[in-house]
Design an enzyme around this catalytic site. Structure first.
Site, PDB file in Angstrom:
ATOM      1  NE  ARG A  15      -3.795  -2.205   2.380  1.00  0.00           N
ATOM      2  CZ  ARG A  15      -5.007  -2.186   1.829  1.00  0.00           C
ATOM      3  NH1 ARG A  15      -5.435  -1.092   1.228  1.00  0.00           N
ATOM      4  NH2 ARG A  15      -5.792  -3.236   1.908  1.00  0.00           N
ATOM      5  CG  HIS A  51     -13.269  -0.391   0.455  1.00  0.00           C
ATOM      6  ND1 HIS A  51     -12.238  -0.856   1.246  1.00  0.00           N
ATOM      7  CD2 HIS A  51     -14.206   0.086   1.311  1.00  0.00           C
ATOM      8  CE1 HIS A  51     -12.539  -0.667   2.513  1.00  0.00           C
ATOM      9  NE2 HIS A  51     -13.723  -0.099   2.588  1.00  0.00           N
ATOM     10  NE  ARG A 104     -10.285   1.800  -0.177  1.00  0.00           N
ATOM     11  CZ  ARG A 104     -10.277   1.810   1.165  1.00  0.00           C
ATOM     12  NH1 ARG A 104     -10.929   2.745   1.836  1.00  0.00           N
ATOM     13  NH2 ARG A 104      -9.605   0.893   1.829  1.00  0.00           N
ATOM     14  CG  HIS A 110      -6.109   0.523  -2.697  1.00  0.00           C
ATOM     15  ND1 HIS A 110      -5.591  -0.746  -2.650  1.00  0.00           N
ATOM     16  CD2 HIS A 110      -7.249   0.480  -1.989  1.00  0.00           C
ATOM     17  CE1 HIS A 110      -6.379  -1.511  -1.932  1.00  0.00           C
ATOM     18  NE2 HIS A 110      -7.396  -0.796  -1.506  1.00  0.00           N
TER      19      HIS A 110
HETATM   20  O1  LIG Z   1      -8.460  -3.370  -0.166  1.00  0.00           O
HETATM   21  P1  LIG Z   1      -9.246  -2.256   0.448  1.00  0.00           P
HETATM   22  O2  LIG Z   1     -10.024  -1.457  -0.575  1.00  0.00           O
HETATM   23  O3  LIG Z   1      -8.435  -1.387   1.354  1.00  0.00           O
HETATM   24  O4  LIG Z   1     -10.344  -2.930   1.316  1.00  0.00           O
HETATM   25  C1  LIG Z   1     -10.006  -3.736   2.409  1.00  0.00           C
HETATM   26  C2  LIG Z   1     -11.253  -4.344   2.960  1.00  0.00           C
HETATM   27  O5  LIG Z   1     -11.720  -5.260   1.993  1.00  0.00           O
HETATM   28  C3  LIG Z   1     -12.888  -5.944   2.354  1.00  0.00           C
HETATM   29  O6  LIG Z   1     -13.235  -6.803   1.313  1.00  0.00           O
HETATM   30  C4  LIG Z   1     -12.610  -6.750   3.593  1.00  0.00           C
HETATM   31  O7  LIG Z   1     -13.804  -7.410   3.970  1.00  0.00           O
HETATM   32  C5  LIG Z   1     -12.159  -5.829   4.704  1.00  0.00           C
HETATM   33  O8  LIG Z   1     -11.792  -6.605   5.826  1.00  0.00           O
HETATM   34  C6  LIG Z   1     -10.975  -5.015   4.279  1.00  0.00           C
HETATM   35  O9  LIG Z   1     -10.725  -4.037   5.271  1.00  0.00           O
END
Ligand SMILES: O=P(O)(O)OC[C@H]1O[C@@H](O)[C@H](O)[C@@H](O)[C@@H]1O
Length: 233
Positions: A15, A51, A104, A110
């Site tokens: 990240r 997300h 994000r 990300h």
């Molecule tokens: O990869 P991203 O966008 O940061 O999202 C992470 C989230 O993705 C979700 O799918 C998970 O259920 C969460 O536990 C996690 O925090």
């Protein structure tokens, strides 16, 4: 090979908020300063974005199901209405996905390619669900067995790799080390918490599909099963 070289490929993706602190590509400590927010410090690997994946998957199911419903309208004015609905729903779909992706990336959780990958992975999952009738007709017993299998497999995989000195949770210490505020580390975001939540969602799908309310509402409204699950209160 560095200790985490393998695991970053299995559950992969740095990240930006920690990568920028550890990379050697910026000479003489000239790395850019990335602002962090209370929701920046996700602890799991970054690729693909969960997300973006969740959002595109759910919205894709809803949009395609709504459009398959309007396509049954037969007369001429209905065709125009269907085209308008098509343009409107797909525009909304992409506006939502782009907003999720930009947010994000903006909070430094990300890289752009990770959110793009998330959107397309979500669409693939939705397509796979829509084209696998067994998912929509399986019994509750089958859902429970699948849940148990996935949990035991994930745990076994984790423990086997641990024995080989490969840590699948490699990203958690990085998040703890580089998060600007320890209060922003949310244990709910660890890969195991995510696994348990996703298994809960799968179990909920099994419960929903096998519930009396779903069966009657699906038949009554003649809706696609997955869409019906989403709109049934
Ligand atoms: O990869 P991203 O966008 O940061 O999202 C992470 C989230 O993705 C979700 O799918 C998970 O259920 C969460 O536990 C996690 O925090």
């Amino acid at each position: 090979m560095p200790k985490n070289g393998g695991t970053e490929r299995i559950l992969f993706g740095h990240r930006p908020y920690w990568w920028v602190q550890e990379t050697m590509i910026y000479p003489n400590q000239s790395s850019p300063c990335l602002e962090q927010f209370p929701i920046t410090c996700e602890t799991g690997p970054g690729s693909p974005s969960g997300h973006a994946m969740g959002s595109s998957c759910v919205w894709y199911v809803m949009v395609t199901a709504a459009l398959s419903y309007t396509v049954r309208w037969k007369d001429k004015s209905a065709v125009t209405l269907h085209r308008l609905t098509w343009s409107f729903l797909w525009s909304m779909f992409w506006i939502i996905q782009i907003s999720v992706c930009i947010s994000r990336v903006f909070i430094a959780t990300h890289f752009p390619h990770q959110v793009v990958l998330g959107v397309f992975a979500g669409i693939l999952v939705a397509e796979a669900f829509e084209h696998t009738p067994a998912i929509q007709t399986a019994s509750l017993r089958m859902y429970i067995k699948t849940n148990l299998f996935l949990f035991i497999f994930a745990l076994g995989f984790y423990l086997s790799l641990k024995l080989l000195d490969i840590d699948l949770l490699w990203s958690v210490p990085k998040a703890k080390k580089w998060c600007a505020n320890p209060d922003w580390i949310n244990i709910d975001t660890t890969p195991f918490a995510g696994l348990v939540r996703n298994l809960g969602a799968l179990f909920g799908l099994g419960l929903g599909i096998n519930s009396e309310m779903f069966i009657t509402s699906c038949k009554a409204a003649d809706l696609k099963p997955l869409f019906s699950i989403i709109v049934t209160p």
